[in-house]
Design a protein around this motif. Structure first.
Motif, PDB file in Angstrom:
ATOM      1  N   VAL A  46       0.848  -1.191   0.000  1.00  0.00           N
ATOM      2  CA  VAL A  46       0.000   0.000   0.000  1.00  0.00           C
ATOM      3  C   VAL A  46       0.883   1.239   0.000  1.00  0.00           C
ATOM      4  O   VAL A  46       1.601   1.505   0.971  1.00  0.00           O
ATOM      5  CB  VAL A  46      -0.935   0.027   1.217  1.00  0.00           C
ATOM      6  N   GLU A  47       0.815   1.979  -1.118  1.00  0.00           N
ATOM      7  CA  GLU A  47       1.588   3.207  -1.229  1.00  0.00           C
ATOM      8  C   GLU A  47       0.820   4.387  -0.641  1.00  0.00           C
ATOM      9  O   GLU A  47      -0.416   4.396  -0.634  1.00  0.00           O
ATOM     10  CB  GLU A  47       1.898   3.531  -2.700  1.00  0.00           C
ATOM     11  N   SER A  48       1.550   5.380  -0.198  1.00  0.00           N
ATOM     12  CA  SER A  48       0.959   6.625   0.275  1.00  0.00           C
ATOM     13  C   SER A  48       1.981   7.739   0.116  1.00  0.00           C
ATOM     14  O   SER A  48       3.147   7.490  -0.189  1.00  0.00           O
ATOM     15  CB  SER A  48       0.534   6.502   1.741  1.00  0.00           C
ATOM     16  N   GLY A  49       1.516   8.964   0.315  1.00  0.00           N
ATOM     17  CA  GLY A  49       2.418  10.109   0.252  1.00  0.00           C
ATOM     18  C   GLY A  49       2.309  10.918  -1.019  1.00  0.00           C
ATOM     19  O   GLY A  49       2.884  12.005  -1.117  1.00  0.00           O
ATOM     20  N   GLY A  50       1.612  10.398  -2.007  1.00  0.00           N
ATOM     21  CA  GLY A  50       1.448  11.146  -3.244  1.00  0.00           C
ATOM     22  C   GLY A  50       0.572  12.370  -3.018  1.00  0.00           C
ATOM     23  O   GLY A  50      -0.402  12.338  -2.279  1.00  0.00           O
ATOM     24  N   GLN A  51       0.957  13.476  -3.665  1.00  0.00           N
ATOM     25  CA  GLN A  51       0.205  14.721  -3.502  1.00  0.00           C
ATOM     26  C   GLN A  51       0.608  15.713  -4.567  1.00  0.00           C
ATOM     27  O   GLN A  51       1.482  15.435  -5.382  1.00  0.00           O
ATOM     28  CB  GLN A  51       0.497  15.312  -2.124  1.00  0.00           C
ATOM     29  N   LEU A  52      -0.051  16.851  -4.551  1.00  0.00           N
ATOM     30  CA  LEU A  52       0.302  17.948  -5.434  1.00  0.00           C
ATOM     31  C   LEU A  52       1.393  18.778  -4.752  1.00  0.00           C
ATOM     32  O   LEU A  52       1.206  19.254  -3.632  1.00  0.00           O
ATOM     33  CB  LEU A  52      -0.916  18.829  -5.703  1.00  0.00           C
ATOM     34  N   VAL A  53       2.531  18.907  -5.421  1.00  0.00           N
ATOM     35  CA  VAL A  53       3.636  19.695  -4.887  1.00  0.00           C
ATOM     36  C   VAL A  53       4.131  20.653  -5.966  1.00  0.00           C
ATOM     37  O   VAL A  53       3.814  20.499  -7.140  1.00  0.00           O
ATOM     38  CB  VAL A  53       4.805  18.803  -4.404  1.00  0.00           C
ATOM     39  N   LYS A  54       4.924  21.624  -5.537  1.00  0.00           N
ATOM     40  CA  LYS A  54       5.533  22.561  -6.467  1.00  0.00           C
ATOM     41  C   LYS A  54       7.000  22.209  -6.667  1.00  0.00           C
ATOM     42  O   LYS A  54       7.630  21.607  -5.779  1.00  0.00           O
ATOM     43  CB  LYS A  54       5.419  23.981  -5.929  1.00  0.00           C
ATOM     44  N   THR A  55       7.523  22.570  -7.804  1.00  0.00           N
ATOM     45  CA  THR A  55       8.953  22.397  -8.057  1.00  0.00           C
ATOM     46  C   THR A  55       9.730  23.064  -6.933  1.00  0.00           C
ATOM     47  O   THR A  55       9.442  24.214  -6.586  1.00  0.00           O
ATOM     48  CB  THR A  55       9.336  23.023  -9.405  1.00  0.00           C
ATOM     49  N   LEU A  68       8.897   0.654   2.597  1.00  0.00           N
ATOM     50  CA  LEU A  68       9.790   1.134   1.550  1.00  0.00           C
ATOM     51  C   LEU A  68       9.523   2.622   1.361  1.00  0.00           C
ATOM     52  O   LEU A  68       8.378   3.071   1.474  1.00  0.00           O
ATOM     53  CB  LEU A  68       9.501   0.384   0.250  1.00  0.00           C
ATOM     54  N   TYR A  69      10.574   3.376   1.050  1.00  0.00           N
ATOM     55  CA  TYR A  69      10.431   4.817   0.860  1.00  0.00           C
ATOM     56  C   TYR A  69      11.041   5.266  -0.467  1.00  0.00           C
ATOM     57  O   TYR A  69      11.940   4.625  -1.004  1.00  0.00           O
ATOM     58  CB  TYR A  69      11.138   5.584   1.983  1.00  0.00           C
ATOM     59  N   LEU A  70      10.535   6.400  -0.947  1.00  0.00           N
ATOM     60  CA  LEU A  70      11.165   7.091  -2.076  1.00  0.00           C
ATOM     61  C   LEU A  70      11.120   8.575  -1.773  1.00  0.00           C
ATOM     62  O   LEU A  70      10.051   9.182  -1.771  1.00  0.00           O
ATOM     63  CB  LEU A  70      10.449   6.799  -3.390  1.00  0.00           C
ATOM     64  N   HIS A  71      12.288   9.136  -1.501  1.00  0.00           N
ATOM     65  CA  HIS A  71      12.385  10.563  -1.236  1.00  0.00           C
ATOM     66  C   HIS A  71      12.697  11.271  -2.545  1.00  0.00           C
ATOM     67  O   HIS A  71      13.629  10.891  -3.249  1.00  0.00           O
ATOM     68  CB  HIS A  71      13.478  10.843  -0.216  1.00  0.00           C
ATOM     69  N   LEU A  95       9.414  15.565  -1.270  1.00  0.00           N
ATOM     70  CA  LEU A  95       8.284  14.655  -1.173  1.00  0.00           C
ATOM     71  C   LEU A  95       8.806  13.284  -0.772  1.00  0.00           C
ATOM     72  O   LEU A  95       9.878  12.869  -1.242  1.00  0.00           O
ATOM     73  CB  LEU A  95       7.595  14.570  -2.539  1.00  0.00           C
ATOM     74  N   ARG A  96       8.081  12.582   0.077  1.00  0.00           N
ATOM     75  CA  ARG A  96       8.463  11.216   0.418  1.00  0.00           C
ATOM     76  C   ARG A  96       7.271  10.284   0.248  1.00  0.00           C
ATOM     77  O   ARG A  96       6.220  10.481   0.859  1.00  0.00           O
ATOM     78  CB  ARG A  96       8.990  11.103   1.852  1.00  0.00           C
ATOM     79  N   LEU A  97       7.459   9.285  -0.572  1.00  0.00           N
ATOM     80  CA  LEU A  97       6.464   8.251  -0.765  1.00  0.00           C
ATOM     81  C   LEU A  97       6.784   7.069   0.142  1.00  0.00           C
ATOM     82  O   LEU A  97       7.948   6.779   0.404  1.00  0.00           O
ATOM     83  CB  LEU A  97       6.433   7.790  -2.217  1.00  0.00           C
ATOM     84  N   SER A  98       5.733   6.382   0.579  1.00  0.00           N
ATOM     85  CA  SER A  98       5.901   5.194   1.410  1.00  0.00           C
ATOM     86  C   SER A  98       5.144   4.032   0.794  1.00  0.00           C
ATOM     87  O   SER A  98       4.163   4.225   0.071  1.00  0.00           O
ATOM     88  CB  SER A  98       5.359   5.444   2.820  1.00  0.00           C
ATOM     89  N   THR A 100       0.281   5.544  -6.169  1.00  0.00           N
ATOM     90  CA  THR A 100      -0.059   6.815  -5.527  1.00  0.00           C
ATOM     91  C   THR A 100       0.297   7.936  -6.489  1.00  0.00           C
ATOM     92  O   THR A 100       1.352   7.913  -7.113  1.00  0.00           O
ATOM     93  CB  THR A 100       0.676   6.968  -4.179  1.00  0.00           C
ATOM     94  N   GLN A 101      -0.587   8.905  -6.632  1.00  0.00           N
ATOM     95  CA  GLN A 101      -0.441   9.960  -7.632  1.00  0.00           C
ATOM     96  C   GLN A 101       0.450  11.084  -7.100  1.00  0.00           C
ATOM     97  O   GLN A 101       0.204  11.637  -6.025  1.00  0.00           O
ATOM     98  CB  GLN A 101      -1.803  10.542  -7.995  1.00  0.00           C
ATOM     99  N   VAL A 102       1.451  11.422  -7.893  1.00  0.00           N
ATOM    100  CA  VAL A 102       2.297  12.579  -7.617  1.00  0.00           C
ATOM    101  C   VAL A 102       2.106  13.571  -8.753  1.00  0.00           C
ATOM    102  O   VAL A 102       2.240  13.217  -9.928  1.00  0.00           O
ATOM    103  CB  VAL A 102       3.785  12.181  -7.522  1.00  0.00           C
ATOM    104  N   THR A 103       1.766  14.793  -8.407  1.00  0.00           N
ATOM    105  CA  THR A 103       1.610  15.849  -9.397  1.00  0.00           C
ATOM    106  C   THR A 103       2.515  17.004  -9.009  1.00  0.00           C
ATOM    107  O   THR A 103       2.443  17.504  -7.879  1.00  0.00           O
ATOM    108  CB  THR A 103       0.154  16.333  -9.473  1.00  0.00           C
TER     109      THR A 103
END
Length: 125
Positions: free
Chosen positions: A5-14, A79-82, A18-21, A119-122
């Protein structure tokens, strides 16, 4: 049955970070080499990063090398992705995936044994 189960995706600015889990249930994550893939609108799913079972080895796609960091906590089964300073072209659905082996070089998506739902990252400029 293993679930990721992924989480952490969101709308961010350049310029933001961001860290996904990705949390495992029904399985011991330590028995798998773990990966992140992503799929942008209208494009094929592509490899992002890989980490071996004991986190000794990692590899990244050229497009994220130096800006993304993959890590894992086998005690927490997570698991993480920074993502440091993501760019608009990083907009995609990000998936975690488990594999029985750590691949050197090309990491084939069809070799993954199981996937999360994404998980969606925008990223906006």
């Amino acid at each position: 049955q293993v679930q990721w189960v992924e989480s952490g995706g969101q709308l961010v600015k350049t310029g933001d970070s961001l860290r996904l889990s990705c949390v495992a249930s029904g399985a011991t994550m330590a028995t798998y080499s773990m990966n992140w893939f992503r799929q942008a609108p209208g494009k094929e799913r592509e490899f992002v990063a890989e980490i071996s079972r004991e986190a000794i080895n990692t590899q990244y796609s050229d497009s994220v090398k130096g800006r993304f960091t993959i890590s894992r906590d086998n005690v927490e089964n997570t698991l993480y992705l920074h993502q440091d300073s993501p760019k608009p072209e990083n907009t995609a659905i990000y998936y975690c995936a488990a594999a029985h082996f750590y691949y050197r070089g090309t990491v084939p998506a069809n070799s993954m044994t199981s996937w999360g739902q994404g998980t969606q990252v925008t990223v906006s400029s």
